[in-house]
Design an enzyme around this catalytic site. Structure first.
Site, PDB file in Angstrom:
ATOM      1  N   ASP A 148       9.222  -3.689  -0.322  1.00  0.00           N
ATOM      2  CA  ASP A 148       9.400  -2.227  -0.265  1.00  0.00           C
ATOM      3  C   ASP A 148       9.061  -1.858   1.183  1.00  0.00           C
ATOM      4  OD1 ASP A 148       9.792   0.383  -1.256  1.00  0.00           O
ATOM      5  OD2 ASP A 148       7.641   0.649  -1.492  1.00  0.00           O
ATOM      6  N   GLY A 179       1.677   2.061  -5.567  1.00  0.00           N
ATOM      7  CA  GLY A 179       2.419   2.570  -6.727  1.00  0.00           C
ATOM      8  C   GLY A 179       3.278   1.507  -7.391  1.00  0.00           C
ATOM      9  N   ALA A 195       0.839  -1.220   0.000  1.00  0.00           N
ATOM     10  CA  ALA A 195       0.000   0.000   0.000  1.00  0.00           C
ATOM     11  C   ALA A 195       0.864   1.257   0.000  1.00  0.00           C
ATOM     12  CB  ALA A 195      -0.899   0.010   1.224  1.00  0.00           C
ATOM     13  N   PRO A 196       0.435   2.321  -0.667  1.00  0.00           N
ATOM     14  CA  PRO A 196      -0.841   2.497  -1.372  1.00  0.00           C
ATOM     15  C   PRO A 196      -0.912   1.839  -2.748  1.00  0.00           C
ATOM     16  CG  PRO A 196       0.456   4.521  -1.466  1.00  0.00           C
ATOM     17  CD  PRO A 196       1.222   3.573  -0.591  1.00  0.00           C
ATOM     18  N   CYS A 219      12.808   3.953   1.419  1.00  0.00           N
ATOM     19  CA  CYS A 219      12.983   5.360   1.062  1.00  0.00           C
ATOM     20  C   CYS A 219      13.747   6.046   2.186  1.00  0.00           C
ATOM     21  CB  CYS A 219      11.647   6.031   0.771  1.00  0.00           C
ATOM     22  SG  CYS A 219      10.462   5.870   2.106  1.00  0.00           S
TER      23      CYS A 219
HETATM   24  N1  SAM Z   1       5.172  -0.300  -1.966  1.00  0.00           N
HETATM   25  C1  SAM Z   1       4.277   0.785  -1.603  1.00  0.00           C
HETATM   26  C2  SAM Z   1       4.049   1.654  -2.814  1.00  0.00           C
HETATM   27  O1  SAM Z   1       4.852   1.662  -3.733  1.00  0.00           O
HETATM   28  O2  SAM Z   1       2.991   2.308  -2.870  1.00  0.00           O
HETATM   29  C3  SAM Z   1       4.777   1.543  -0.412  1.00  0.00           C
HETATM   30  C4  SAM Z   1       5.014   0.668   0.778  1.00  0.00           C
HETATM   31  S1  SAM Z   1       5.467   1.487   2.256  1.00  0.00           S
HETATM   32  C5  SAM Z   1       7.081   1.934   1.954  1.00  0.00           C
HETATM   33  C6  SAM Z   1       5.610   0.146   3.379  1.00  0.00           C
HETATM   34  C7  SAM Z   1       4.320  -0.562   3.721  1.00  0.00           C
HETATM   35  O3  SAM Z   1       4.599  -1.629   4.626  1.00  0.00           O
HETATM   36  C8  SAM Z   1       3.296   0.322   4.406  1.00  0.00           C
HETATM   37  O4  SAM Z   1       2.096   0.314   3.692  1.00  0.00           O
HETATM   38  C9  SAM Z   1       3.110  -0.317   5.772  1.00  0.00           C
HETATM   39  O5  SAM Z   1       1.789  -0.257   6.233  1.00  0.00           O
HETATM   40  C10 SAM Z   1       3.537  -1.740   5.542  1.00  0.00           C
HETATM   41  N2  SAM Z   1       3.973  -2.425   6.775  1.00  0.00           N
HETATM   42  C11 SAM Z   1       4.078  -1.917   8.027  1.00  0.00           C
HETATM   43  N3  SAM Z   1       4.472  -2.856   8.893  1.00  0.00           N
HETATM   44  C12 SAM Z   1       4.627  -3.979   8.203  1.00  0.00           C
HETATM   45  C13 SAM Z   1       4.995  -5.307   8.549  1.00  0.00           C
HETATM   46  N4  SAM Z   1       5.317  -5.645   9.782  1.00  0.00           N
HETATM   47  N5  SAM Z   1       5.025  -6.218   7.571  1.00  0.00           N
HETATM   48  C14 SAM Z   1       4.723  -5.886   6.295  1.00  0.00           C
HETATM   49  N6  SAM Z   1       4.376  -4.652   5.921  1.00  0.00           N
HETATM   50  C15 SAM Z   1       4.321  -3.714   6.853  1.00  0.00           C
END
Ligand code: SAM
Length: 465
Positions: A177, A114, A111-112, A230
């Site tokens: 990611d 991209g 999420a979200p 990031c």
């Molecule tokens: N890949 C996404 C994009 O391009 O739109 C952005 C991802 S963001 C950097 C990281 C995501 O990992 C967040 O949506 C977050 O909610 C989720 N996240 C948080 N804790 C996590 C966990 N323990 N395991 C897996 N995902 C997790």
């Protein structure tokens, strides 16, 4: 006015970059962020006058930030607003030795959405993408964005990465990611500086290792894992790549063109905003060993092969416990809504919602459904009310929608007004369901009833501004 950069961050980055370069870097972090978009592979209309993002052919920089919410093309999924650096993933994938056959991809932290949109756009025909997001509210946003992208083989899950363990060896590509300390967003997002702390960065790095531990066994023989963040923090970047090596993966050695200004350190790639028109982005690609595979497979790969479907009339109920196959008479009612409708198998859930699933992916879907607690397979078509079909809002965006479906083309103001759930005057509205399109792209459904109409744009998607 931005908050000060955290002192510990400044000290670390001065150590990494040297005082002089660090000054440029800090200055850039107080400047403006570039705005970039990725175009949809089918619905997008690339504006060739705009500056291209060098590492992804369907992405451009915009000269300024428009109001995307008020652009019906954005709402129809013609493009997705995405930070340029993130799209470096497309180049990485293009350099990997992926299988000749269709791919199985998992985007574990999606999420979200991209990067899921990006992966769905570049994967070969017949491939499947599972987009996972552990946080419920963010999974809802992911579902919405994937629905707008409207490609058939993208399935969303809302699971902890550990829940995938029964799918050992299933995927050709896993993207992690990871959630991170977000230093790469210090320019774009004013909150990123306020939320930053060393303790949080440490928590992030422990969480990243945990996610990676769950991700590695999911790779197929010679499969690839792309790890990205990031942030600039070595404990969340290089150290995690080293951890992946300890888990048995090998870095893929690539050489991005030097004109891109991407820092290549032992085949990990760091984008810096003072060297590249992007935010801070880090990525590396790794490969699972082939030699280890037999051992690993013996231990982890499930014995049972997915059942083959020989008969077209087979009842799938036992393999998809929450679904029944749609009876033939009802298939005849829904199939005119789709182009090349015979490539799909139709199912209905307990609430009567009808879904289409690409036939060639049934065996994979069956395996996923039997090994995951929950997955949204296929894409929603709508519901039958007696002999009448009520199309799902998501179907309006879908690339499989039949081009001859009755439609009414509207201008920008009317499109926005309808998405605000107002009732603008619409000329030439006929009786029954019609697709409202803007510049030819489907947005929503209206049902004409005499001189009135009902607007089927969901209230939860309503434009409020
Ligand atoms: N890949 C996404 C994009 O391009 O739109 C952005 C991802 S963001 C950097 C990281 C995501 O990992 C967040 O949506 C977050 O909610 C989720 N996240 C948080 N804790 C996590 C966990 N323990 N395991 C897996 N995902 C997790």
């Amino acid at each position: 006015m931005q908050a000060e950069l955290p002192l510990a961050f400044q000290t670390r980055m001065s150590g990494i970059l040297g005082q002089d370069e660090a000054r440029d870097f800090f200055q850039q972090l107080d400047g403006d962020s570039p705005v970039s978009i990725q175009y949809h592979p089918i619905k997008g209309r690339i504006d060739s006058d705009l500056t291209a993002v060098p590492w992804y052919e369907r992405a451009v920089y915009l000269p300024e930030r428009p109001s995307f919410t008020h652009d019906p093309l954005f709402q129809a999924g013609s493009y997705y607003v995405q930070e340029a650096g993130s799209m470096f993933i497309a180049w990485l994938v293009s350099q990997l030795k992926m299988p000749e056959r269709p791919w199985r991809i998992l985007d574990l932290c999606a999420a979200p959405g991209g990067k899921s949109c990006l992966l769905a756009s570049i994967m070969p025909a017949g491939s499947l993408l599972v987009s996972n997001e552990v946080i419920k509210s963010r999974a809802a946003i992911l579902r919405y964005n994937m629905a707008k992208w409207g490609l058939p083989a993208c399935w969303v899950t809302q699971l902890d990465p550990e829940a995938f363990q029964a799918l050992a060896g299933f995927f050709d590509l896993v993207l992690v990611d990871a959630p991170c300390s977000g230093e790469g967003l210090f320019r774009k997002d004013p909150n990123a500086r306020l939320e930053w702390s060393e303790e949080n960065a440490n928590l992030c790095s422990a969480r990243q290792s945990r996610i990676l531990r769950s991700a590695v066994p999911l790779l197929n023989q010679g499969g690839h894992l792309i790890y990205s963040t990031c942030t600039f923090n070595p404990a969340e970047n290089e150290a995690q790549v080293q951890y992946l090596e300890e888990l048995g993966l090998t870095r893929v050695g690539l050489q991005p063109p030097s004109s891109w200004g991407i820092h290549n350190q032992h085949h990990t790639y760091q984008l810096y905003p003072h060297r590249t028109a992007a935010e801070g982005f880090f990525a590396a690609a790794l490969t699972a060993p082939v030699s280890d595979f037999d051992e690993r497979e013996k231990k982890t790969r499930p014995k049972a092969k997915p059942k083959k479907h020989k008969s077209r009339n087979k009842d799938y109920t036992s393999e998809f416990p929450h679904w029944t196959k749609l009876p033939r008479r009802e298939v005849e009612l829904v199939s005119p809504w789709l182009e090349r409708a015979d490539r799909f198998q139709y199912f209905q859930n307990k609430q009567g919602r009808i879904y289409a699933l690409t036939k060639e992916l049934i065996a994979a879907a069956q395996e996923l459904a039997s090994k995951l607690p929950r997955i949204d397979l296929g894409f929603p078509l709508g519901q039958l009310k007696g002999k009448n079909f009520v199309p799902a809002p998501e179907l309006a965006f879908h690339t499989a929608l039949h081009p001859k479906i009755d439609r009414v083309e509207v201008d920008r103001e009317t499109a926005i007004s309808l998405m605000r759930k107002e009732t603008p005057q619409i000329d030439k509205l006929r009786h029954g369901f019609q697709l409202v399109s803007y510049q030819g792209l489907g947005l929503l459904w209206l049902k004409g009833i005499g001189k009135r109409y009902n607007n089927y744009w969901p209230t939860e998607w309503r434009i409020r501004k």
